[in-house]
Design an enzyme around this catalytic site. Structure first.
Site, PDB file in Angstrom:
ATOM      1  N   SER A 182       0.814  -1.204   0.000  1.00  0.00           N
ATOM      2  CA  SER A 182       0.000   0.000   0.000  1.00  0.00           C
ATOM      3  C   SER A 182       0.860   1.271   0.000  1.00  0.00           C
ATOM      4  O   SER A 182       1.730   1.408  -0.843  1.00  0.00           O
ATOM      5  CB  SER A 182      -0.949  -0.065   1.198  1.00  0.00           C
ATOM      6  OG  SER A 182      -2.063   0.720   0.910  1.00  0.00           O
ATOM      7  N   LYS A 186       4.274   2.059  -2.320  1.00  0.00           N
ATOM      8  CA  LYS A 186       4.714   3.250  -3.067  1.00  0.00           C
ATOM      9  C   LYS A 186       6.154   3.571  -2.664  1.00  0.00           C
ATOM     10  O   LYS A 186       7.015   3.851  -3.510  1.00  0.00           O
ATOM     11  CB  LYS A 186       3.823   4.463  -2.743  1.00  0.00           C
ATOM     12  CG  LYS A 186       2.303   4.240  -2.890  1.00  0.00           C
ATOM     13  CD  LYS A 186       1.509   5.497  -2.550  1.00  0.00           C
ATOM     14  CE  LYS A 186       0.102   5.283  -1.997  1.00  0.00           C
ATOM     15  NZ  LYS A 186      -0.894   4.650  -2.788  1.00  0.00           N
ATOM     16  N   TRP A 271      -9.856   0.437  -4.875  1.00  0.00           N
ATOM     17  CA  TRP A 271      -9.233   1.738  -4.580  1.00  0.00           C
ATOM     18  C   TRP A 271      -7.802   1.802  -5.130  1.00  0.00           C
ATOM     19  O   TRP A 271      -7.317   2.849  -5.530  1.00  0.00           O
ATOM     20  CB  TRP A 271      -9.265   1.977  -3.068  1.00  0.00           C
ATOM     21  CG  TRP A 271      -8.926   3.359  -2.611  1.00  0.00           C
ATOM     22  CD1 TRP A 271      -7.940   3.702  -1.722  1.00  0.00           C
ATOM     23  CD2 TRP A 271      -9.570   4.597  -2.970  1.00  0.00           C
ATOM     24  NE1 TRP A 271      -7.928   5.060  -1.517  1.00  0.00           N
ATOM     25  CE2 TRP A 271      -8.919   5.627  -2.271  1.00  0.00           C
ATOM     26  CE3 TRP A 271     -10.630   4.921  -3.828  1.00  0.00           C
ATOM     27  CZ2 TRP A 271      -9.280   6.974  -2.392  1.00  0.00           C
ATOM     28  CZ3 TRP A 271     -10.990   6.264  -3.953  1.00  0.00           C
ATOM     29  CH2 TRP A 271     -10.329   7.266  -3.243  1.00  0.00           C
ATOM     30  N   HIS A 302      -7.627  -5.511  -0.058  1.00  0.00           N
ATOM     31  CA  HIS A 302      -6.426  -4.748   0.251  1.00  0.00           C
ATOM     32  C   HIS A 302      -5.705  -5.316   1.469  1.00  0.00           C
ATOM     33  O   HIS A 302      -6.063  -5.028   2.608  1.00  0.00           O
ATOM     34  CB  HIS A 302      -6.872  -3.307   0.522  1.00  0.00           C
ATOM     35  CG  HIS A 302      -5.748  -2.324   0.551  1.00  0.00           C
ATOM     36  ND1 HIS A 302      -5.004  -2.019  -0.562  1.00  0.00           N
ATOM     37  CD2 HIS A 302      -5.238  -1.593   1.573  1.00  0.00           C
ATOM     38  CE1 HIS A 302      -4.093  -1.115  -0.237  1.00  0.00           C
ATOM     39  NE2 HIS A 302      -4.209  -0.842   1.049  1.00  0.00           N
TER      40      HIS A 302
END
Ligand code: GCU
Length: 318
Positions: A182, A186, A271, A302
């Site tokens: 998540s 990144k 998302w 997720h």
């Protein structure tokens, strides 16, 4: 892994892949993440505890307290390291965690990762930089200069974790892996782009400003992410809300080449836009050697699951 973009995407006007490795790194720093300042040095790495033969003898659990000297002061990090019993020196996976080192003992499949021959070093991400628009830790330890966002600070932290791992017997940073889920996915990608010591970068459900394409509609967009998390990026990034930045995330993945990258998605993780992540991988594939970029999408939402760890490590071992 197919290298052909799906029909509907052939004319998607994705910006070109880098012709030279590293070509767009400066542009990603300028537009999204900010420039990471130099000047950190690893100080003392002090062993706090060592438990041998944990997880039924799979390996040892070590806790260290490490000091990183920065230009305006020291950053102290508490690390948790698992080293396999049967494979030493073991290549290390560095992965920041969300909820404290001890929580990973419940959540991460350490026994299986060690059985596969890997050490794992983790730090609580907020020990590096608080996830708070009104606070900073490591960024306050450098002279004010060009902005860098919290994602860049966490990426910086992954590199410092590698410095620490290089200091510990039984672990090697040859073949090191940066892994993150998540927002920390990144950070893993940005660390993998910048720090060539990472042989493989693994991003799990990293979504917007991670592996997914801005140019694929769906899931979180720049307006949403910069409104909720303005501190993650350079302040000027929010100007791209509602428009397209000059770069896109297949170029970020490609900036890791000729080193290797693995992207993992969850089917129901709308998302994070699993299709946008997949399209970024497909578009980045020509930049990589055969088998040097990999992808999976699994059922579910997720989360960083055991399946994600093990499939990523199967890619690493290929
Ligand atoms: C939020 C955010 C995402 C991020 C995620 C996470 O959902 O919008 O960009 O990846 O948090 O870190 O779990």
């Amino acid at each position: 892994m197919t290298t052909d973009l799906p029909e509907a995407w052939r004319d998607a006007e994705l910006p070109d892949l880098p012709a030279l490795s590293g070509e767009f790194v400066e542009e990603f720093a300028r537009v999204i993440y900010g420039r990471t300042p130099p000047g950190a040095r690893l100080g003392e790495v002090v062993l706090q505890s060592r438990d041998e033969g944990v997880f039924g003898g799979a390996g040892d659990r070590l806790r260290h307290r490490a000091t990183i000297s920065c230009p305006l002061g020291d950053l102290e990090l508490n690390t948790l390291l698992h080293i396999p019993a049967d494979a030493r020196p073991a290549p290390v996976v560095v992965a920041l965690n969300f909820a404290g080192n001890d929580e990973t003992l419940e959540d991460w499949p350490y026994a299986k990762v060690m059985a596969a021959g890997y050490a794992v070093l983790t730090v609580d991400y907020q020990q590096i930089e608080p996830d708070d628009p009104n606070a900073s830790r490591v960024r306050a330890l450098f002279p004010a200069g060009e902005p860098w966002g919290a994602v860049a600070a966490w990426a910086w932290g992954l590199s410092r974790c590698l410095d620490i791992a290089a200091d510990v017997p039984g672990v090697t940073i040859d073949g090191a892996i940066a892994l993150g889920h998540s927002r920390l996915g990144k950070a893993a990608l940005w660390a993998g782009v910048q720090d060539e010591r990472f042989a493989v970068t693994v991003s799990n459900d990293s979504g917007c400003c991670g592996a997914s394409l801005f140019r694929h509609p769906g899931g979180e967009d720049i307006a949403a992410i910069t409104t909720r998390f303005p501190h993650w990026f350079v302040p000027s990034f929010s100007a791209y809300a509602g428009s397209r930045p000059p770069i896109d995330q297949h170029q970020l993945l490609a900036s890791i080449a000729p080193r290797r990258v693995y992207v993992a998605s969850g089917e129901d993780d709308a998302w994070a836009d699993p299709i946008g992540e997949y399209l970024a991988v497909v578009a980045a594939t020509p930049a990589f050697g055969d088998g040097d970029i990999g992808y999976h999408v699994r059922p579910g939402g997720h989360a960083l699951l055991e399946e994600d760890w093990l499939r990523a490590l199967a890619f690493v071992q290929r």
